[in-house]
Scaffold this motif. Structure first.
Motif, PDB file in Angstrom:
ATOM      1  N   THR A 174       0.454  -0.978  -0.042  1.00  0.00           N
ATOM      2  CA  THR A 174       0.055  -0.065  -0.040  1.00  0.00           C
ATOM      3  C   THR A 174       0.878   1.430  -0.186  1.00  0.00           C
ATOM      4  O   THR A 174       0.562   2.899  -0.228  1.00  0.00           O
ATOM      5  N   ASP A 183       2.055   7.398  -1.799  1.00  0.00           N
ATOM      6  CA  ASP A 183       0.509   8.048  -2.930  1.00  0.00           C
ATOM      7  C   ASP A 183       0.559   6.881  -3.908  1.00  0.00           C
ATOM      8  O   ASP A 183      -0.612   6.883  -4.374  1.00  0.00           O
ATOM      9  N   VAL A 185       0.898   2.246  -5.071  1.00  0.00           N
ATOM     10  CA  VAL A 185       0.211   0.773  -4.187  1.00  0.00           C
ATOM     11  C   VAL A 185       0.835   0.358  -5.761  1.00  0.00           C
ATOM     12  O   VAL A 185       0.731   0.924  -6.705  1.00  0.00           O
ATOM     13  N   LYS A 211      -2.705   5.404  -5.334  1.00  0.00           N
ATOM     14  CA  LYS A 211      -3.683   5.174  -4.821  1.00  0.00           C
ATOM     15  C   LYS A 211      -4.968   5.778  -4.553  1.00  0.00           C
ATOM     16  O   LYS A 211      -5.985   4.558  -4.117  1.00  0.00           O
ATOM     17  N   ALA A 212      -5.056   7.218  -4.734  1.00  0.00           N
ATOM     18  CA  ALA A 212      -6.177   7.128  -5.415  1.00  0.00           C
ATOM     19  C   ALA A 212      -7.283   7.491  -5.830  1.00  0.00           C
ATOM     20  O   ALA A 212      -8.461   7.146  -5.640  1.00  0.00           O
ATOM     21  N   ARG A 231      -8.821  -0.430  -3.982  1.00  0.00           N
ATOM     22  CA  ARG A 231      -9.919  -0.303  -2.685  1.00  0.00           C
ATOM     23  C   ARG A 231      -9.408  -1.176  -1.130  1.00  0.00           C
ATOM     24  O   ARG A 231      -9.165  -1.080  -0.403  1.00  0.00           O
ATOM     25  N   ARG A 234      -5.804  -0.024   0.385  1.00  0.00           N
ATOM     26  CA  ARG A 234      -6.361   0.791   1.014  1.00  0.00           C
ATOM     27  C   ARG A 234      -7.301   0.531   2.314  1.00  0.00           C
ATOM     28  O   ARG A 234      -7.556   1.881   3.766  1.00  0.00           O
ATOM     29  N   ASP A 235      -8.510  -0.182   1.710  1.00  0.00           N
ATOM     30  CA  ASP A 235      -9.534  -0.561   2.965  1.00  0.00           C
ATOM     31  C   ASP A 235      -8.779  -1.303   4.639  1.00  0.00           C
ATOM     32  O   ASP A 235      -8.504  -0.747   5.719  1.00  0.00           O
ATOM     33  N   GLU A 237      -5.151  -0.975   4.932  1.00  0.00           N
ATOM     34  CA  GLU A 237      -4.495   0.054   4.900  1.00  0.00           C
ATOM     35  C   GLU A 237      -5.244   0.870   6.467  1.00  0.00           C
ATOM     36  O   GLU A 237      -4.930   0.980   7.394  1.00  0.00           O
ATOM     37  N   GLU A 238      -6.581   1.232   6.216  1.00  0.00           N
ATOM     38  CA  GLU A 238      -6.559   1.952   7.189  1.00  0.00           C
ATOM     39  C   GLU A 238      -7.607   2.025   8.588  1.00  0.00           C
ATOM     40  O   GLU A 238      -7.559   2.193   8.671  1.00  0.00           O
TER      41      GLU A 238
END
Length: 800
Positions: A174, A183, A185, A211-212, A231, A234-235, A237-238
């Protein structure tokens, strides 16, 4: 049998001691709702029972590696494994899950074995046993030695999962692990099973994505479902609060995760457009925070003061209309119970500032009008009085609830005084900025630094008194040949026993005990309740005396330097001198008053922590008696909320059986974070072009040449020799007596207003603070030139 296996959905993220890093990671993924193939964990209890039953528990590593695959698995263990395997059926993947792997700074990636497509009961048992043996391969043993891991109590769990028929498989980072770009991946993938890619036998497809947006930045374009993979990354990592290294597989058009671990050994983040960066921009000055916490705070520290302090700052900034991070964004968990503070990268006002900022002005004015004398009086009446009262009390008498109330009272009183403490200091800091320039205008730049240092000598404060006391003790040792011989010949830890053998020795010991009684609340390394203060470690005091006694007499006559400085300023002639000298005198007095206040108030803060630690250790001792903890000090690995509320009769809010596992997991995570850790991420303290160079904050002007002596902690105080350049990872007032020996001081952390900088200026030696990397780049014996005005350290002979 339930002790030997656990279904993956029943595995908690904090059960590394039972299920290993891989098992805990998979359990955390399932608990967070991510797709994971069905399976179970053969726990470390099965491994330990196997070793005991086969008589291998105390055998050397080489023997374990050879004999484990040949030893019979006890029936009770085999039955548990096969019963769990029957619930899956068909081929499975059997993966090692070490208790020391997949941590924040030590992944142990590739050190233990994995077996794919295992089918049948005997094959599964063989694969489990082979995984156990892989804990002791030469490569795993060497890796642990390199990481500094203690192998006592080491164990291995094994993850057994349904073998999916993969169409594609691979890894997903990530964060770009090469450039450090947060920023981006990075995905690497192969058709079919991903094991060859992970093991490095094939290279596969490589793609870099934004990443965005999930738009391709570079690499191949044939990997399917990249938008869904981004996606998913990102999920995860968050959900887990840090960059992730994920292993994934795609079967039947569905993405599944088969492993998740923190992404280790990341380089500093590279700027998005290097050419657009201002290369002359100085580093962010987060060194002061890193100076107070160069090592991970314990979970108890986080809950008692770090989290409440950050929350109060966020609430105040938000009320004033500033855009603020959430508490979870500001305090990021990089390992179980190990945190870093991530300050905002820019300060922005929101629409709330129109009403919030005017409302905040009166409170800010009141805060900045705090006087040092007023704060001292309030602290003496409340905080210091409370500390003295609790410290003198018999802690065996109060109940558990009353002990916790004492800790809460100590920390609550501390918290109530902290804002006004900072409000009392800006005038002194502004005076320091102005007075140096004014002195230079009167006497010239070449004389200004020396004169300013003289005017700041002998500041009345606890640090000056403590340093003078230890210098006097060292002088007494230097003057007595027998005492000096004891200190020269004995390790610091053994000195006290030898001193007991003679009357002069016992008299000196009494002086050391008085020193510890008066100044022993001082912290040793970090602002913490988890590590002992000076009064609990008299060997540190003896180490200081050992080093000082073997050097020349200290130039400790600060009063004489102060008098000379005042005379020199008085004798300055010319129009500038007549106009500016009265202003300089007033500003110097403000600066001296603030410097003394800073040292004394800091000592009162650490006194609070030392007393709170004493109370917590009594509670920890009781937990040991109740068989909840193994050692009283382990209470620092729990949070305040995990200790019982006053109305509860239980020791903790955690199930008693789980407390040891929680402590073991957090110990392992903290141990893994120790190399290179500071409370502020290193990437925020340095520029990308700092790598390999030693630069920092100019802290005390002048230049000095000498050999490097790296002193990593208090146990190495006696190593510093007269005329060496002291290079250390952090500093605090306990270290400052060493400055009488040092030619210069270079510190990984800290800033121009740190204790080390202040004392270096008083001693008239160059100092460079906040280098981030000095202890890593430099080595003992190197001849270096330290320029405290430029903030640089260069190898002698390489100056350009």
């Amino acid at each position: 049998m339930a002790d030997y296996t656990l279904p993956l959905p029943h595995v908690g993220p904090r059960e590394i001691a039972l299920v290993g890093g891989k098992g805990a990671g998979l359990g955390a993924l399932i608990g967070a709702g991510f797709p994971v193939p069905d399976g179970f964990v053969v726990t470390t209890a099965a491994y330990r029972d196997f070793l005991e039953a086969t008589g291998l528990a105390d055998r050397p590593a080489a023997e374990l590696h050879e004999r484990i695959p040949q030893a019979p698995i006890p029936e009770r263990v085999a039955a548990a494994v096969l019963a769990a395997y029957a619930g899956i059926g068909g081929p499975v993947a059997v993966r090692s899950s070490g208790t020391a792997e997949d941590l924040a700074d030590a992944s142990f990636a590739g050190q233990h074995d994995t077996y794919l497509g295992v089918d049948g009961e005997l094959a599964v048992l063989d694969a489990v046993r082979d995984c156990w043996a892989s804990l002791w391969t030469p490569r795993a043993v060497a890796y642990r030695a390199h990481q500094g891991w203690d192998e006592s109590g080491l164990a291995l769990a094994v993850v057994v999962q349904e073998m999916v028929d993969a169409e594609w498989a691979g890894v997903l980072f990530t964060v770009d692990p090469v450039s450090g770009r947060r920023d981006h991946v990075v995905i690497e993938a192969v058709r079919g099973l991903g094991e060859d890619l992970v093991s490095g036998t094939v290279s596969g497809e490589h793609v870099v994505l934004d990443k965005a947006t999930a738009c391709r930045v570079g690499g191949s374009a044939s990997v399917p479902d990249t938008d869904a993979l981004v996606r998913l990354g990102r999920d995860v990592e968050e959900a887990f609060g840090c960059p992730q290294d994920l292993e994934w597989t795609r079967a039947g058009g569905r993405l599944l995760l088969v492993q998740a671990r923190p992404l280790t050994a990341l380089p500093p983040e590279q700027p998005a457009e290097p050419a657009a960066q201002d290369r002359t921009r100085t580093r962010r000055d987060y060194g002061m925070a890193a100076d107070h916490m160069p090592f991970p705070p314990f979970p108890m520290d986080v809950s008692l003061f770090l989290r409440p302090a950050i929350r109060a700052i966020i609430d105040a900034a938000r009320a004033a209309g500033l855009a603020t991070p959430t508490l979870g964004e500001a305090i990021v968990e990089i390992g179980d119970g190990v945190v870093q503070v991530v300050p905002p990268q820019q300060i922005r006002f929101t629409h709330r500032a129109l009403t919030g900022a005017p409302r905040a002005v009166p409170a800010l004015i009141r805060l900045l009008s705090t006087s040092t004398t007023g704060w001292r009086a309030r602290s003496d009446e409340t905080l210091v009085a409370l500390c003295r009262r609790v410290d003198a009390a018999d802690l065996g008498a109060p109940s558990d609830a009353e002990l916790l109330e004492q800790v809460d009272a100590l920390m609550g009183t501390l918290g109530s005084l902290m804002p006004s403490r900072f409000g009392a200091m800006p005038r002194g800091l502004l005076a320091e900025l102005a007075v140096g320039r004014l002195i230079a205008a009167v006497v010239g730049r070449e004389r200004a630094d020396r004169l300013h240092a003289g005017l700041m000598s002998a500041v009345p404060c606890v640090t000056t008194e403590a340093n003078a006391t230890i210098d006097r003790i060292a002088a007494a040792v230097r003057a007595d040949p027998e005492l000096l011989r004891i200190y020269r010949e004995q390790p610091a830890a053994d000195v006290a026993a030898r001193l007991q053998e003679s009357a002069p020795g016992r008299a000196l010991l009494a002086d050391v005990e008085t020193y510890l009684r008066e100044f022993g609340f001082r912290e040793m390394s970090i602002f913490t309740v988890g590590l002992p203060p000076l009064r609990e470690t008299p060997e540190v005091a003896h180490g200081l005396i050992k080093g000082l006694a073997q050097g020349p007499p200290a130039d400790s006559d600060g009063a004489a330097r102060l008098a000379r400085g005042r005379v020199e300023l008085h004798r300055a002639r010319g129009l500038r001198a007549r106009l500016l000298t009265p202003v300089i005198r007033r500003l110097v007095e403000v600066q001296r008053r603030t410097a003394g206040f800073r040292e004394d108030s800091h000592y009162q803060l650490v006194m609070t922590l030392a007393v709170a630690r004493r109370v917590l250790l009594e509670l920890g001792r009781r937990f040991v008696e109740r068989d909840v903890l193994d050692a009283a000090e382990d209470i620092a690995y729990l949070e305040r909320s995990e200790l019982a509320a006053p109305e509860r009769s239980e020791a903790t809010t955690l199930p008693p059986a789980a407390v040891r596992d929680v402590v073991a997991t957090r110990k392992a995570a903290r141990r893994a974070a120790l190399p290179g850790y500071t409370i502020i991420p290193a990437r925020l303290q340095t520029r990308p072009d700092d790598e390999g160079r030693v630069r920092g904050t100019p802290a005390a002007r002048g230049t000095a040449t000498g050999p490097v002596r790296i002193v990593r902690d208090e146990s190495e105080f006696a190593n510093l020799q007269d005329g060496e350049v002291l290079v250390c990872p952090y500093s605090n007032p306990t270290w400052t007596p060493l400055f009488a020996l040092a030619a210069a001081v270079v510190v990984d952390t800290g800033g121009a207003a740190s204790h080390a900088a202040i004392v270096a200026r008083e001693h008239g030696i160059p100092a460079v603070m906040g280098t981030v990397n000095a202890t890593r780049v430099l080595s003992d014996g190197q001849q270096v030139v330290v320029d405290g005005g430029a903030g640089t350290v260069e190898l002698a002979g390489t100056l350009r």
